[in-house]
Design an enzyme around this catalytic site. Structure first.
Site, PDB file in Angstrom:
ATOM      1  N   SER A 243       0.857  -1.186   0.000  1.00 18.16           N
ATOM      2  CA  SER A 243       0.000   0.000   0.000  1.00 18.16           C
ATOM      3  C   SER A 243       0.891   1.234   0.000  1.00 18.16           C
ATOM      4  CB  SER A 243      -0.909   0.008   1.232  1.00 18.16           C
ATOM      5  OG  SER A 243      -0.128   0.127   2.422  1.00 18.16           O
ATOM      6  N   LYS A 244       0.261   2.403   0.019  1.00 15.36           N
ATOM      7  CA  LYS A 244       1.034   3.648  -0.007  1.00 15.36           C
ATOM      8  C   LYS A 244       1.968   3.765   1.188  1.00 15.36           C
ATOM      9  CE  LYS A 244      -2.037   6.489  -2.836  1.00 15.36           C
ATOM     10  NZ  LYS A 244      -2.849   7.716  -2.900  1.00 15.36           N
ATOM     11  N   ARG A 245       1.546   3.235   2.322  1.00  9.93           N
ATOM     12  CA  ARG A 245       2.409   3.361   3.506  1.00  9.93           C
ATOM     13  C   ARG A 245       3.667   2.508   3.371  1.00  9.93           C
ATOM     14  NH1 ARG A 245       1.857  -0.812   7.350  1.00  9.93           N
ATOM     15  NH2 ARG A 245       0.184  -2.308   6.880  1.00  9.93           N
ATOM     16  N   GLY A 247       5.187   2.216   0.390  1.00 13.96           N
ATOM     17  CA  GLY A 247       5.954   2.763  -0.725  1.00 13.96           C
ATOM     18  C   GLY A 247       5.321   2.525  -2.069  1.00 13.96           C
TER      19      GLY A 247
END
Length: 465
Positions: A243-245, A247
């Site tokens: 996910s975005k967290r 990277g």
């Protein structure tokens, strides 16, 4: 046989890490075998596809240096070809028109789910030798369905996952053209791969369920079958879905965050592929070593810390002038004038072995480039007591009198003041760093002064009097 691979993103968003790795592996396989790499944009989802997303994908590919030999080809520009093939399939009996309404399909699905069955089209409009079809209802535009084989199984030797077999009984007659005539994804992919002579389809394993349908359509068209290689997904370092967290952001965000493209390429190459214990290797070495038999079928894990470590190694080895150009652009974007700034190449040389990103390198250059530096009240109280101010005042005079502004002479001046005042190096070097850069840590203090220059050094020390 000439190897031909393709990368076929849907322009509904940016080029992310998973897509970039797929593109890299398809590109490297073609390069390793002296083949061609084709770029295809699957933009038939008109509601979600955008020109901005297309541009983001092309920018990401360009930044990574994944140059294509053919394309980009756009599916929306191939509609006439898809219509031609659909008409051929209707004439050959490998496809048929289906007039089932949405309401009928919803009712069918609800009944199947109530019986605990897998929802699937029941073939009510599928032509059979002894079957009488009803008359087409008035005012209903039909879809076109592929006549999937009703017996046997689909099998292929996946170049990553090994032998995969799917019973045809598990596959229903899927739609290849909607009621408005627009073709569907699984159909367009087949025609594109056929027309473009793709020999190896390298893609994520989220497409495994599409492969048997595509193989059956290719067989119905008497088209050659490519070999398939399905790459396992990329997880976060904690084992969760990326996910975005973790990277999972735009590839171009890594450019913004100060990563070198060769470091990102090197890191992506190691996500699911390896060459022994080699961690650092050039693009040329990667092409020479790469093959699909070295790809692991298990999921890879994305570790931002490892990527940052790799980036640091590439920054250390990078050409100083190249890094200085990048730092210059980053400083100008921050509104920092470089008109009277010290030589950026010298600043880069000071810090390139101490940073993990080009953003950190630009951060380090800021106090050198700015006319003055801000010193926090906390640092001022901590480091500028009377003994330190007195020592720095003496040092200021010694530095002003130096015949030449060079590191050796600067170092000797600092040592002389230390000896006269009975100080140890941290007792003068740390206050000096704070006075000149607004920070407690830096490279060798004599190198910092030499790079900062006589004028800026003396001007900043004079503020302490």
């Amino acid at each position: 046989m000439t190897v031909r691979t393709r990368f076929a993103p849907s322009p509904t968003g940016y080029l992310h890490i998973g897509g970039a790795r797929t593109a890299l592996f398809a590109w490297a396989y073609a390069r390793h075998h002296g083949g061609q790499f084709v770029l295809r944009v699957e933009d038939t989802d008109l509601e979600r596809s955008t020109p901005e997303a297309v541009e983001a994908i092309l920018d990401g590919m360009g930044w990574l240096g994944l140059e294509h030999d053919e394309g980009p080809f756009y599916q929306t520009r191939r509609m006439a070809r898809y219509g031609e093939v659909i008409r051929q399939m209707l004439a050959a009996g490998t496809a048929y028109r289906c007039y089932t309404s949405k309401e009928e399909l919803d009712a069918l699905r609800a009944a199947q789910e109530a019986r605990g069955e897998k929802p699937r089209y029941d073939g009510r409009w599928r032509p059979e030798p002894e079957k009488t079809l009803p008359l087409p209802p008035m005012g209903v535009e039909p879809v076109v369905r592929f006549r999937n084989p009703s017996e046997g199984f689909v099998a292929w030797d996946d170049l990553v996952k090994g032998r995969i077999e799917i019973s045809n009984a598990e596959l229903d007659d899927f739609i290849i053209a909607r009621a408005d005539g627009s073709p569907t994804y699984n159909f367009c992919v087949v025609v594109d791969d056929w027309d473009m002579g793709i020999t190896h389809v390298i893609r994520g394993d989220d497409h495994v369920n599409n492969t048997p349908r595509q193989i059956n359509v290719l067989a119905a068209l008497a088209a050659p079958l490519p070999q398939y290689a399905h790459l396992s997904m990329i997880l976060g370092a904690d084992g969760a879905k990326l996910s975005k967290r973790h990277g999972a952001v735009s590839v171009m965000q890594y450019h913004e965050d100060g990563f070198l493209p060769e470091a990102v390429i090197n890191y992506l190459a190691r996500l699911g592929w390896s060459h022994g214990d080699d961690e650092l290797f050039s693009r040329e070495q990667f092409i020479e070593w790469f093959d699909l038999d070295r790809i692991t079928p298990s999921a890879a894990r994305f570790d931002t810390e490892k990527l940052t470590w790799l980036n640091a190694q590439y920054i250390k080895a990078a050409d100083t002038a190249r890094l200085a150009r990048d730092v210059s652009e980053r400083l100008l974007k921050r509104g920092i004038s470089l008109r009277d700034a010290p030589d950026l190449a010298a600043i880069v040389e000071l810090y390139k072995e101490r940073v993990g990103s080009l953003v950190e390198l630009a951060d380090a250059a800021v106090p050198f480039a700015q006319p003055v530096v801000e010193i926090s009240a906390e640092l001022e109280e901590k480091h500028f007591a009377a003994p330190a101010r007195e020592a720095l005042a003496i040092l200021e005079a010694r530095l002003a009198a130096l015949p030449e502004w060079e590191k050796g002479a600067i170092s000797q001046a600092i040592k002389d003041v230390m000896k006269e005042r009975g100080l140890k190096m941290p007792q003068i070097a740390v206050p000096l760093r704070v006075a000149l850069l607004g920070a407690e840590q830096s490279p060798s203090i004599d190198a910092v002064l030499e790079t900062l220059g006589r004028s800026r050094t003396l001007q900043r020390l004079s503020r302490l009097r």
